[in-house]
Design a protein around this motif. Sequence first.
Motif, PDB file in Angstrom:
ATOM      1  N   ILE A 143     -11.705 -18.677 -28.362  1.00 46.34           N
ATOM      2  CA  ILE A 143     -10.461 -18.573 -29.130  1.00 46.34           C
ATOM      3  C   ILE A 143     -10.720 -17.899 -30.479  1.00 46.34           C
ATOM      4  O   ILE A 143      -9.938 -17.057 -30.949  1.00 46.34           O
ATOM      5  CB  ILE A 143      -9.828 -19.965 -29.309  1.00 46.34           C
ATOM      6  CG1 ILE A 143      -9.370 -20.504 -27.955  1.00 46.34           C
ATOM      7  CG2 ILE A 143      -8.656 -19.907 -30.280  1.00 46.34           C
ATOM      8  CD1 ILE A 143      -8.822 -21.920 -28.019  1.00 46.34           C
ATOM      9  N   ALA A 144     -11.844 -18.252 -31.132  1.00 52.52           N
ATOM     10  CA  ALA A 144     -12.170 -17.647 -32.425  1.00 52.52           C
ATOM     11  C   ALA A 144     -12.424 -16.153 -32.299  1.00 52.52           C
ATOM     12  O   ALA A 144     -11.994 -15.352 -33.154  1.00 52.52           O
ATOM     13  CB  ALA A 144     -13.399 -18.352 -33.018  1.00 52.52           C
ATOM     14  N   VAL A 145     -13.106 -15.739 -31.244  1.00 53.26           N
ATOM     15  CA  VAL A 145     -13.373 -14.312 -31.043  1.00 53.26           C
ATOM     16  C   VAL A 145     -12.072 -13.547 -30.859  1.00 53.26           C
ATOM     17  O   VAL A 145     -11.871 -12.450 -31.416  1.00 53.26           O
ATOM     18  CB  VAL A 145     -14.318 -14.112 -29.845  1.00 53.26           C
ATOM     19  CG1 VAL A 145     -14.372 -12.643 -29.443  1.00 53.26           C
ATOM     20  CG2 VAL A 145     -15.705 -14.620 -30.171  1.00 53.26           C
ATOM     21  N   ILE A 146     -11.152 -14.120 -30.069  1.00 53.59           N
ATOM     22  CA  ILE A 146      -9.867 -13.441 -29.847  1.00 53.59           C
ATOM     23  C   ILE A 146      -9.084 -13.335 -31.144  1.00 53.59           C
ATOM     24  O   ILE A 146      -8.512 -12.281 -31.469  1.00 53.59           O
ATOM     25  CB  ILE A 146      -9.049 -14.192 -28.781  1.00 53.59           C
ATOM     26  CG1 ILE A 146      -9.776 -14.137 -27.432  1.00 53.59           C
ATOM     27  CG2 ILE A 146      -7.650 -13.593 -28.660  1.00 53.59           C
ATOM     28  CD1 ILE A 146      -9.112 -14.964 -26.356  1.00 53.59           C
ATOM     29  N   ALA A 147      -9.062 -14.422 -31.927  1.00 58.06           N
ATOM     30  CA  ALA A 147      -8.260 -14.442 -33.151  1.00 58.06           C
ATOM     31  C   ALA A 147      -8.863 -13.586 -34.259  1.00 58.06           C
ATOM     32  O   ALA A 147      -8.137 -12.920 -35.011  1.00 58.06           O
ATOM     33  CB  ALA A 147      -8.089 -15.884 -33.636  1.00 58.06           C
ATOM     34  N   VAL A 148     -10.186 -13.601 -34.375  1.00 57.39           N
ATOM     35  CA  VAL A 148     -10.844 -12.941 -35.513  1.00 57.39           C
ATOM     36  C   VAL A 148     -11.215 -11.489 -35.201  1.00 57.39           C
ATOM     37  O   VAL A 148     -11.168 -10.629 -36.090  1.00 57.39           O
ATOM     38  CB  VAL A 148     -12.087 -13.745 -35.942  1.00 57.39           C
ATOM     39  CG1 VAL A 148     -12.844 -13.027 -37.057  1.00 57.39           C
ATOM     40  CG2 VAL A 148     -11.703 -15.144 -36.378  1.00 57.39           C
ATOM     41  N   CYS A 149     -11.559 -11.212 -33.958  1.00 58.66           N
ATOM     42  CA  CYS A 149     -12.048  -9.870 -33.613  1.00 58.66           C
ATOM     43  C   CYS A 149     -11.045  -9.060 -32.790  1.00 58.66           C
ATOM     44  O   CYS A 149     -10.678  -7.938 -33.174  1.00 58.66           O
ATOM     45  CB  CYS A 149     -13.368  -9.990 -32.854  1.00 58.66           C
ATOM     46  SG  CYS A 149     -14.698 -10.769 -33.797  1.00 58.66           S
TER      47      CYS A 149
END
Length: 416
Positions: A143-149
């Motif tokens: 989820i963090a990769v999708i949101a941040v990157c």
Amino acid sequence: MISEFRSRFRFRHLRRGLVGVALVVLVVLEGLNAPHPAMAAATMASGVLCLTALAVPERLFARYAIGAAAVSCVLTVTEAQLSERPPNTPGMVELGALLLLSTRAVRRCPPLRAAGLVAASSLAAVVLPLRIELWDHYLGDLIAVIAVCAVPFMVVVGLCLRLYDTLREREREAIRQAQRLEHARELHDFVAHHVTAIVAQTKAARFTAAAGHTQSPEDLDRMLAQIERAGSQALGSMRAMVTSLRDHATASATTRPTGDTAGPHGLRGLRDLRALTERFSEVGPPAELILAPELADRPLPAGIATAVHRVVQESLTNIRKHATGVGRVEVRIGVRPGDPERLEVSVVDDGQGGASPAAERSAEGSGYGLVGLAERIEAVNGRITAGLRDGGGWQVLAVLPLDKTAPEETIACDHA
């Protein structure tokens, strides 16, 4: 040309169709990963709706994008409450489609609408991994990769594509404007010259008739023949321009008007200038053409030869329209003194009035002749001046470059 365009159009649509079918198949395969048929059907429907939102026309895009993001979010929230969920994929094709929706929104939509669509599709993309079973800390990392990157990257891609579209549209508009100016110059160069000759010859006939002079049938026939020839040349020039606008690729090969014209984009040799000055002398003051001997066998680039022809044609047209009391016109073409790589074109008359910009703005002139001529000369890295000369009369002087090596398509000057 039309058949080639149709074949490309069909191939492009066939390619898009095959890609769309492949993506739908992948959505179906991902849906079959769900533990229940109802969940599988819902996953397939959500994925297909996201793909559809990418393919709809611009007028329907916002509506479909909002609908696809909403359906995806509702399905994600619903599946997150269930105890049995897909074990390994939440729907990666749908995730990619949601990210591409953000890119398309940034690229195509106004800023406020794009911001709303990006927020909706990004939210649906970020929470999409909640559909699968818990993977300990890996789910949070995804989820963090999708949101941040992923989401910022797709927004940046959309901004780059939007900038590219803007620059490309400006380039197309600049090309269209240049084409409009070129057509305007060509129309003025061709038609104004011939129509001015018709007007001058008609005025001469009316003056002769009003003065009570008796004309022989031979003189009358000669005068009418000159008017007819000028009209035919004007029609030929107009036909050539229309042909060029309809099919620029074949215009030069299919249409070659009579007289001094060779189509709106055709080539003109300096040898055509003698016929131009002779026709001018028939209904106006005598015009003398002087070609420098060093130009007899020297080839000129096509653009330079055309520019020379335009300078002489426009100058003679303006003399016929505006100058008064002209007894002699001299057209001189030669190498510029002290600069062997420059060609000098001079058109001089000894009249009492000149074809000045002020004169061109009279009731009979539009003022665009010298403007278009200056644009044409500047396009070949030359310069032009026009004004009163010492001792009376008007002078048009153009200085053009002479390349040491002429391009493949050149025109040889014949010395007379």
